[in-house]
Design an enzyme around this catalytic site. Sequence first.
Site, short mmCIF file in Angstrom:
data_model
loop_
_atom_site.label_atom_id
_atom_site.label_comp_id
_atom_site.label_asym_id
_atom_site.label_seq_id
_atom_site.Cartn_x
_atom_site.Cartn_y
_atom_site.Cartn_z
N ASP A 162 59.05 70.82 44.04
CA ASP A 162 57.71 71.21 44.50
C ASP A 162 57.79 72.55 45.24
OD1 ASP A 162 56.46 68.99 43.39
OD2 ASP A 162 56.99 67.74 45.10
N LYS A 181 62.13 67.29 38.41
CA LYS A 181 60.72 67.13 38.05
C LYS A 181 59.98 68.43 38.32
CE LYS A 181 57.55 64.77 40.66
NZ LYS A 181 56.31 65.54 40.73
N ASP A 225 55.76 66.76 34.97
CA ASP A 225 54.77 65.87 35.60
C ASP A 225 53.41 66.55 35.60
OD1 ASP A 225 53.49 64.01 37.23
OD2 ASP A 225 54.47 64.69 39.07
N LYS A 234 50.56 65.02 34.08
CA LYS A 234 49.52 63.97 34.13
C LYS A 234 48.32 64.31 33.24
CE LYS A 234 50.62 62.51 38.88
NZ LYS A 234 51.50 63.59 39.38
N HIS A 255 45.13 64.13 30.80
CA HIS A 255 43.99 63.22 30.69
C HIS A 255 42.86 64.00 30.03
CE1 HIS A 255 41.23 60.10 32.92
NE2 HIS A 255 40.98 60.19 31.63
N ASP A 256 42.64 63.76 28.73
CA ASP A 256 41.59 64.50 28.00
C ASP A 256 41.27 63.70 26.74
OD1 ASP A 256 39.89 66.58 26.99
OD2 ASP A 256 41.06 68.05 28.11
N ILE A 257 40.48 64.25 25.85
CA ILE A 257 40.18 63.52 24.62
C ILE A 257 41.46 63.42 23.78
CG2 ILE A 257 37.72 64.12 24.61
CD1 ILE A 257 38.38 66.24 22.46
N PRO A 258 41.56 62.37 22.94
CA PRO A 258 42.82 62.13 22.22
C PRO A 258 43.35 63.35 21.45
CG PRO A 258 41.39 60.22 22.02
CD PRO A 258 40.59 61.27 22.73
N ASN A 259 42.47 64.04 20.74
CA ASN A 259 42.95 65.16 19.92
C ASN A 259 43.56 66.27 20.78
OD1 ASN A 259 43.18 66.58 17.34
ND2 ASN A 259 41.67 67.98 18.24
N THR A 268 48.70 56.84 43.85
CA THR A 268 48.93 56.15 45.13
C THR A 268 47.97 56.64 46.21
OG1 THR A 268 50.76 57.67 45.40
CG2 THR A 268 51.31 55.43 44.82
N ARG A 283 62.35 57.23 50.58
CA ARG A 283 62.79 57.87 51.82
C ARG A 283 64.08 57.23 52.32
NH1 ARG A 283 59.84 61.07 50.33
NH2 ARG A 283 58.01 62.03 51.31
N GLN A 306 53.76 59.93 52.60
CA GLN A 306 53.99 58.76 51.74
C GLN A 306 53.81 57.50 52.57
OE1 GLN A 306 54.24 58.80 48.60
NE2 GLN A 306 55.39 60.58 47.87
N GLY A 326 61.45 64.26 46.65
CA GLY A 326 61.19 65.67 46.89
C GLY A 326 61.73 66.07 48.24
N ARG A 327 60.86 66.04 49.24
CA ARG A 327 61.18 66.59 50.55
C ARG A 327 62.45 66.05 51.22
NH1 ARG A 327 55.08 65.65 52.14
NH2 ARG A 327 55.51 64.09 50.53
O1 C5P Z 1 58.40 64.93 48.76
P1 C5P Z 1 58.22 63.58 48.12
O2 C5P Z 1 59.51 62.78 48.01
O3 C5P Z 1 57.11 62.77 48.75
O4 C5P Z 1 57.78 63.93 46.64
C1 C5P Z 1 57.34 62.96 45.72
C2 C5P Z 1 56.93 63.61 44.42
O5 C5P Z 1 56.40 62.60 43.56
C3 C5P Z 1 55.86 64.66 44.56
O6 C5P Z 1 56.10 65.66 43.55
C4 C5P Z 1 54.58 63.91 44.27
O7 C5P Z 1 53.58 64.74 43.71
C5 C5P Z 1 55.05 62.90 43.24
N1 C5P Z 1 54.24 61.69 43.14
C6 C5P Z 1 54.03 60.85 44.23
N2 C5P Z 1 53.26 59.72 44.09
C7 C5P Z 1 52.70 59.43 42.91
C8 C5P Z 1 52.91 60.26 41.80
C9 C5P Z 1 53.70 61.40 41.97
O8 C5P Z 1 54.54 61.10 45.30
N3 C5P Z 1 52.00 58.31 42.78
#
Ligand code: C5P
Length: 236
Positions: A13, A36, A63, A65, A67-71, A123, A185, A194, A214-215
């Site tokens: 990120d 990712k 990543d 994500k 989300h649109d029409i199938p074609n 989430t 974590r 989170q 990530g972090r």
């Molecule tokens: O820094 P952290 O460990 O929270 O990063 C989690 C990664 O997972 C981020 O790129 C975040 O956008 C992604 N993510 C998430 N929860 C989701 C879907 C994706 O935290 N439900």
Amino acid sequence: MKNTERDAIIALDFPNREQTLEFLDLFSEEKKPFVKIGMELFYASGPDMVREIKARGHRIFLDLKLHDIPNTVKRTMAVLSGLDIDMVNLHASGGSEMMKAALEGLTRPDGTRPLLIAVTQLTSTDERMLHDELLIEASMNRTVMRYAQNAASCGLDGVVCSPLEAASIKEECGNDFITVTPGIRFADSDAGDQKRIMTPADAGKAGCDYIVMGRPITKASDPVGAYRRAMHDFLG
Ligand code: C5P
């Protein structure tokens, strides 16, 4: 088709190419981590960034994500599949026809394709938003499980989910159905934004196939050490 080894995926990120490569350079002595690439980096640096990271030997979860029409989703997946990525995702709420079209678009002429993973409910969506804004009457748990079943019956490989949902999703959709779990974590690290979190060790015990971190790795004073610790704890 499935090339699934349990693994830790680092969420890159970062806002630009320079910061991303500076981070990846830290791993020059390591087996290249699975990474990712999300919307931030992809929209900033584009497909060339994906190619460059792939050329450095990393496996890539894109990543975006969709989300649109199938074609539209089918044609876009065909483009992404040409980038030689390893995993990509879409929103299960786009429906079965869209998910099947995505699989078709993703499949390369030689029959191979990246893993295709569905997002069930983000989430960041809570029960209040589900009922009051989206007007979905079913509970969050019921919605997540139904979306996961829809994805499985369309032939998708798995879902992104909370590590707390991984075991019940496998019960519903089968043990081979992949669970990719953010919200990880270390016991001694800051949860940040989170809410429903688990340690890498507990995620391993809960049957998660891939953890996304990530972090706790990117912001660590020793990112390589944090990555090694995550892998060690997760794989047991
Ligand atoms: O820094 P952290 O460990 O929270 O990063 C989690 C990664 O997972 C981020 O790129 C975040 O956008 C992604 N993510 C998430 N929860 C989701 C879907 C994706 O935290 N439900």
